[in-house]
Scaffold this motif. Structure first.
Motif, PDB file in Angstrom:
ATOM      1  N   VAL A   8       0.844  -1.184   0.000  1.00  0.00           N
ATOM      2  CA  VAL A   8       0.000   0.000   0.000  1.00  0.00           C
ATOM      3  C   VAL A   8       0.889   1.248   0.000  1.00  0.00           C
ATOM      4  N   ARG A   9       0.487   2.276  -0.718  1.00  0.00           N
ATOM      5  CA  ARG A   9       1.266   3.513  -0.757  1.00  0.00           C
ATOM      6  C   ARG A   9       1.285   4.183   0.622  1.00  0.00           C
ATOM      7  N   LEU A  10       2.351   4.934   0.872  1.00  0.00           N
ATOM      8  CA  LEU A  10       2.555   5.531   2.186  1.00  0.00           C
ATOM      9  C   LEU A  10       1.396   6.438   2.589  1.00  0.00           C
ATOM     10  N   GLY A  11       0.915   7.265   1.679  1.00  0.00           N
ATOM     11  CA  GLY A  11      -0.168   8.175   2.022  1.00  0.00           C
ATOM     12  C   GLY A  11      -1.424   7.436   2.443  1.00  0.00           C
ATOM     13  N   GLU A  12      -1.779   6.393   1.706  1.00  0.00           N
ATOM     14  CA  GLU A  12      -2.973   5.620   2.037  1.00  0.00           C
ATOM     15  C   GLU A  12      -2.782   4.854   3.336  1.00  0.00           C
ATOM     16  N   ALA A  13      -1.605   4.239   3.509  1.00  0.00           N
ATOM     17  CA  ALA A  13      -1.335   3.473   4.727  1.00  0.00           C
ATOM     18  C   ALA A  13      -1.356   4.379   5.954  1.00  0.00           C
ATOM     19  N   ALA A  14      -0.782   5.576   5.831  1.00  0.00           N
ATOM     20  CA  ALA A  14      -0.775   6.514   6.948  1.00  0.00           C
ATOM     21  C   ALA A  14      -2.189   6.969   7.279  1.00  0.00           C
TER      22      ALA A  14
END
Length: 257
Positions: A212-218
């Motif tokens: 998962v991309r960092l922005g979505e995971a965060a």
């Protein structure tokens, strides 16, 4: 003949394999029983070396008896003994004599993860300064490649506290076992490290491990845990060597480290 011999070694109720005889053609029942016992005891001893915390928690004598039951149910599937015991945690879940020790299966999972991390491939962790070299507008698009030694164990019990105290020969009587903890297992250098994760960090790391991309995971981690400290978690992630590579999908910020 080899298959029958191997099967009989771990099944006391089976007869001596055909073709196995003593000197001058005499019966080999007693001789084979000694060999069979040595194999079972050896495997039980290996299991105790793989799960030293579980062994300490239940006592040497009890562990040996319990291990012999497991050995009979699940013989080795690999010649590499450090791979033995993959199903031990699941076995503990159904082993009635330890049913009161609800945390024991997850402690076993943590010990298994420790050993798997120890034997994982040697790969250089991601440079802690890697994120600083990514354009700010590309950070949310970052995806990560996990280090082979990284493991995360989520538990409803205080497995990190129990594991760490037992490994250091400390008293665990003051630990509240029903305190949920998540364990991060990594090997950033030559030795395996086990550390507890704050709420939200496990959600973040597991999402990143899944690609998962960092922005979505965060965003998911913050939604589940509004007090989650994202910068601190990212710093800890890099310091612990959780990943080996990151890449931004946006061409202007693409990075491989």
């Amino acid at each position: 003949m080899q298959a029958g011999f191997a099967a009989s070694l771990l099944a006391p109720d089976l007869p001596v394999p055909a073709g196995v005889v003593g000197p001058r053609g005499k019966k080999a029942g007693k001789r084979f029983a000694v060999y069979r016992n040595n194999v079972a005891v050896g495997l039980a001893g290996a299991l105790g070396d793989i799960f030293p915390v579980v062994r300490k928690l239940v006592g040497d004598g009890f562990f040996r008896a319990m291990a012999l039951v497991y050995v009979a149910q699940e013989p080795p599937g690999s010649p590499l003994m450090f791979e033995y015991g993959q199903g031990f945690a699941a076995f503990l879940e159904d082993f009635e004599p330890v049913s009161q020790l609800l945390y024991l299966p997850d402690v076993a999972r943590l010990e298994r993860a420790w050993l798997d991390a120890f034997h994982a491939a040697d790969v250089e962790p991601l440079d802690p300064g890697a994120l600083g070299r990514v354009a700010p507008e590309a950070l949310a698009e970052l995806t990560f490649t996990v280090h082979p030694a990284t493991r995360i164990i989520d538990s409803d019990f205080a497995i990190v506290s129990i594991f760490s105290a037992s490994r250091e020969d400390q008293d665990i009587s003051g630990i509240r076992p029903r305190q949920a903890q998540s364990a991060l297992v990594t090997r950033p250098g030559d030795w395996v490290e086990v550390r507890g994760l704050p709420p939200g960090a496990s959600t973040l790391f597991k999402a990143l491990i899944a690609g998962v991309r960092l922005g979505e995971a965060a965003g998911d981690a913050l939604a589940a845990h509004p007090q989650f400290d994202l910068p601190a978690a990212l710093a800890a992630m890099l310091e612990a060597g959780v990943f080996i590579r990151c890449a931004a999908r946006a061409p202007a910020g693409s990075l491989s480290a």
